[in-house]
Design an enzyme around this catalytic site. Structure first.
Site, mmCIF file in Angstrom:
data_model
loop_
_atom_site.group_PDB
_atom_site.id
_atom_site.type_symbol
_atom_site.label_atom_id
_atom_site.label_comp_id
_atom_site.label_asym_id
_atom_site.label_seq_id
_atom_site.Cartn_x
_atom_site.Cartn_y
_atom_site.Cartn_z
ATOM 1 N N GLU A 249 51.022 35.780 34.253
ATOM 2 C CA GLU A 249 50.941 35.267 35.620
ATOM 3 C C GLU A 249 51.993 34.192 35.808
ATOM 4 O OE1 GLU A 249 47.094 33.799 36.721
ATOM 5 O OE2 GLU A 249 46.051 35.457 35.762
ATOM 6 N N LYS A 251 53.224 30.632 36.349
ATOM 7 C CA LYS A 251 52.610 29.333 36.099
ATOM 8 C C LYS A 251 53.095 28.384 37.185
ATOM 9 C CE LYS A 251 51.752 25.870 32.563
ATOM 10 N NZ LYS A 251 51.852 24.704 33.445
ATOM 11 N N ARG A 271 41.060 19.067 37.914
ATOM 12 C CA ARG A 271 40.969 19.444 36.510
ATOM 13 C C ARG A 271 40.088 18.461 35.751
ATOM 14 N NH1 ARG A 271 46.274 20.735 32.927
ATOM 15 N NH2 ARG A 271 45.513 19.948 30.964
ATOM 16 N N GLU A 301 45.907 27.083 41.736
ATOM 17 C CA GLU A 301 46.826 25.958 41.703
ATOM 18 C C GLU A 301 47.268 25.707 43.147
ATOM 19 O OE1 GLU A 301 47.404 24.611 38.669
ATOM 20 O OE2 GLU A 301 49.243 23.445 38.883
ATOM 21 N N ARG A 419 40.563 24.904 24.617
ATOM 22 C CA ARG A 419 41.970 25.281 24.579
ATOM 23 C C ARG A 419 42.122 26.335 23.490
ATOM 24 N NH1 ARG A 419 46.396 22.709 26.268
ATOM 25 N NH2 ARG A 419 45.391 20.707 26.594
HETATM 26 P P1 AMP Z 1 49.731 22.484 31.227
HETATM 27 O O1 AMP Z 1 49.270 21.506 32.264
HETATM 28 O O2 AMP Z 1 51.199 22.525 31.029
HETATM 29 O O3 AMP Z 1 48.942 22.398 29.956
HETATM 30 O O4 AMP Z 1 49.403 23.935 31.786
HETATM 31 C C1 AMP Z 1 48.113 24.300 32.186
HETATM 32 C C2 AMP Z 1 48.002 24.194 33.689
HETATM 33 O O5 AMP Z 1 48.815 25.156 34.345
HETATM 34 C C3 AMP Z 1 46.637 24.538 34.205
HETATM 35 O O6 AMP Z 1 45.755 23.454 34.071
HETATM 36 C C4 AMP Z 1 46.888 24.869 35.653
HETATM 37 O O7 AMP Z 1 46.840 23.672 36.413
HETATM 38 C C5 AMP Z 1 48.320 25.339 35.663
HETATM 39 N N1 AMP Z 1 48.514 26.734 36.088
HETATM 40 C C6 AMP Z 1 49.475 27.134 36.947
HETATM 41 N N2 AMP Z 1 49.444 28.461 37.131
HETATM 42 C C7 AMP Z 1 48.421 28.935 36.385
HETATM 43 C C8 AMP Z 1 47.882 30.235 36.156
HETATM 44 N N3 AMP Z 1 48.400 31.315 36.730
HETATM 45 N N4 AMP Z 1 46.835 30.342 35.316
HETATM 46 C C9 AMP Z 1 46.305 29.238 34.721
HETATM 47 N N5 AMP Z 1 46.773 27.995 34.900
HETATM 48 C C10 AMP Z 1 47.823 27.832 35.719
#
Ligand code: AMP
Length: 585
Positions: A249, A251, A271, A301, A419
């Site tokens: 997907e 991000k 979150r 998001e 996680r």
């Molecule tokens: P990170 O903050 O870098 O650890 O990445 C995780 C975060 O990416 C999640 O908490 C979401 O806020 C965000 N995110 C964005 N797009 C997606 C998606 N398609 N699926 C899951 N999380 C996503």
């Protein structure tokens, strides 16, 4: 339960920093505590009256507590403040005051947990005119009957400084030891992860044991602790970990939101489980429109979009929305937020966290109507590295951070609060922070929307490739224009208008208007990324991509002193990119 029994537990917890010891102390307390008292005792131990996600917080100002202590003990406020300066912690100050003063007359009747809790509850909910006085009265009532050590903890609780250092995981350990076996800890943790309510889990365990806890399900109104991703740095690694096939997907780079919807009422949680509902009325509206029946919990998001370029904006641009009430309407109009939904955790009575990824996705697709403001995350099932790289570049082009790989295996459940490698993030490494401005040439324009109807909404900007004498696109520029500039720039561009793309321009984008390269604008961007669509330095960093400047903003300067061939060159941009390349965090 007598409050002093709980306080003696606090004294022992306060004296240790060993997690094991804390677990023992709590477990033996939980075993002997009455069920009816357990919930309140757990919240207070966490320094709260309710679960984390409740809006209502205790946090009484030190000043008000000092006034109350002064009233109860007869010590002058100035004197108490003085001791506080030395001691730091008002709890210890209170304890000392009590020890030194009227000790025999101070406490008359032993305090019960119920009495303390109810006084704190009333104090925290009193609002409006005269609320300070009534808070003080309610607090004084229990403080009057408190022992020195009770006064210490009441003071810490009301000022939001309990700090016993009992982490949620320690609490779960202790509850498991008290009411289940070590092996059954997972079930206890899961109950907490899907309800975010330790008090509820403790009470159910104490009343109905493990069976009770197993029957706790996801429900609207209790935010679910979010599932998190591991990180890997190459598509090959990811595909291997996922068994050669998985979902990818986009991000998105925004704010994660968990929406609880029931009977047309939408509540949004962050979150970290804070209530965000009042900050995103447009998201609330969008979800009401796209989900019209029953109840659901979804995750997505939130990303602000620039109506004129159609691109996502960095959240900092709209961060002033956060916490602001006035002017929210304008902010909403200026920076509409889109929600890209990526998961469904509950639907009409069914706990979807126990359902595999593809089934959740199918149910999400079915339950939500796609609109401009509420979309599903872009998703593709991919098996080869090349496909993943291509999709990754598309994600970057569309303003995303990279990709999220999601397992489609038989165990691909929503792992609340965990996680793991069921989700793997693949973030852009092809990103370089810009700390300089560049001078770009206007080669095209796009028709405006919204407030910019009738004028250009965004300009297509290019760098100059000296070797080939071509102008190569790097950005769509839509920010930094005030009304005067919006009127002035089209006039300045008029002389360069051409019917079709100018022969010196190399662009894969179809603009609405084209210009002979002429007008040079100074632009500040946030970062340089690789883009499959822009043509600057094409093939130099990756064979199938050029460079793009993300989040460009006009500085307000027209570089009349520069001709188009004196604009920033593509190879210059390439060396900026290389010298500032930001490695994977
Ligand atoms: P990170 O903050 O870098 O650890 O990445 C995780 C975060 O990416 C999640 O908490 C979401 O806020 C965000 N995110 C964005 N797009 C997606 C998606 N398609 N699926 C899951 N999380 C996503």
């Amino acid at each position: 339960m007598l409050f002093r029994d709980l306080v003696s537990v606090y004294e022992r917890l306060d004296a240790t920093s060993s997690r094991l010891e804390m677990t023992d102390i709590l477990a033996s307390f939980f075993r002997t505590a009455e069920t009816s008292a357990l919930r309140k005792a757990i919240y207070l131990t966490q320094g709260q009256l309710y679960p984390d996600f409740y809006q209502q917080k205790l946090g009484m100002a030190d000043k008000l507590l000092i006034r109350t202590l002064s009233f109860v003990t007869g010590t002058r406020e100035e004197k108490i403040s003085e001791v506080q300066l030395k001691e730091g912690d008002l709890g210890s100050v209170a304890e000392k005051l009590y020890q030194g003063k009227r000790q025999t007359t101070l406490f008359s009747e032993p305090l019960t947990l119920d009495r303390v809790y109810s006084a704190l509850e009333r104090a925290s909910s009193s609002e409006g005119g005269g609320s300070q006085d009534s808070k003080m009265k309610m607090l004084a009532e229990v403080l009057h009957d408190a022992t020195p050590v009770e006064a210490k903890y009441i003071s810490r609780i009301v000022t939001g400084k309990m700090r016993l250092g009992v982490a949620a995981m320690t609490m779960i350990d202790a509850l498991s030891v008290a009411f289940a076996t070590k092996e059954e800890r997972d079930a206890v943790e899961r109950a907490f992860n899907i309800t975010s309510d330790m008090g509820l889990v403790g009470e159910v365990l104490s009343r109905s044991g493990l069976e009770g806890v197993k029957s706790i399900h996801v429900q609207v109104g209790n935010p679910i602790r979010v599932m998190l991703a591991e990180r890997m740095s190459s598509p090959a690694e990811i595909l291997e970990k996922m068994g050669g096939n998985c979902a990818f997907e986009y991000k998105y780079d925004g704010v994660r939101v968990q929406a609880h919807i029931k009977d047309g009422v939408v509540t949004l949680y962050s979150r970290r489980l804070e209530d965000l509902t009042s900050q995103f009325p447009d998201v609330v509206k969008a979800l009401k429109e796209s989900f019209t029946v029953g109840s659901a919990i979804v995750e997505g998001e939130c990303v602000p979009v620039d109506l004129n370029t159609g691109e996502f904006l960095p959240f900092q641009e709209v961060s002033h929305r956060r916490g602001r009430k006035h002017g929210l309407e304008e902010a909403m109009e200026e920076y509409p937020v889109r929600i890209c939904l990526f998961d469904l955790l509950y639907l009409d009575g069914q706990d979807m966290t126990e359902v595999t990824y593809l089934k959740r996705r199918a149910a999400l697709t079915e339950a939500f109507r796609i609109t401009d403001a509420a979309k599903l995350s872009e998703m593709r099932m991919l098996q080869s590295e090349e496909e993943v790289q291509k999709f990754f570049l598309e994600a970057l082009r569309d303003g995303c951070e990279g990709l999220m790989a999601k397992s489609i295996g038989p165990d691909s459940f929503y792992r609340a609060g965990n996680r793991g490698f069921l989700w793997i993030k693949y973030k852009k490494e092809y990103r370089s922070e810009m700390n300089d401005t560049v001078d770009l040439v206007v080669v095209g324009a796009f028709a405006g929307r919204g407030k910019r109807k009738g004028v250009y909404g965004a300009l297509l900007m290019a760098t100059y490739n000296e070797q080939e004498d071509r102008f190569e696109t790097v950005s769509k520029l839509g920010s930094g224009f005030d009304d005067a500039a919006l009127a002035e720039i089209p006039k300045r561009l008029e002389q360069y208008r051409v019917q079709d793309k100018h022969h010196l321009v190399s662009s894969n984008m179809q603009a609405d208007f084209w210009f002979e390269p002429g007008l040079v604008l100074e632009v500040r961007g946030a970062e340089i990324t690789v883009s499959p669509i822009h043509t600057a330095a094409y093939g130099k960093v990756r064979k199938d991509g050029g460079l793009a400047i993300r989040f460009p903003r006009w500085t307000g300067k027209i570089r009349d002193d520069k001709g188009p061939r004196e604009a920033t060159r593509s190879d210059e941009l390439l060396s900026m990119y290389r010298s500032q390349l930001k490695q994977i965090e």
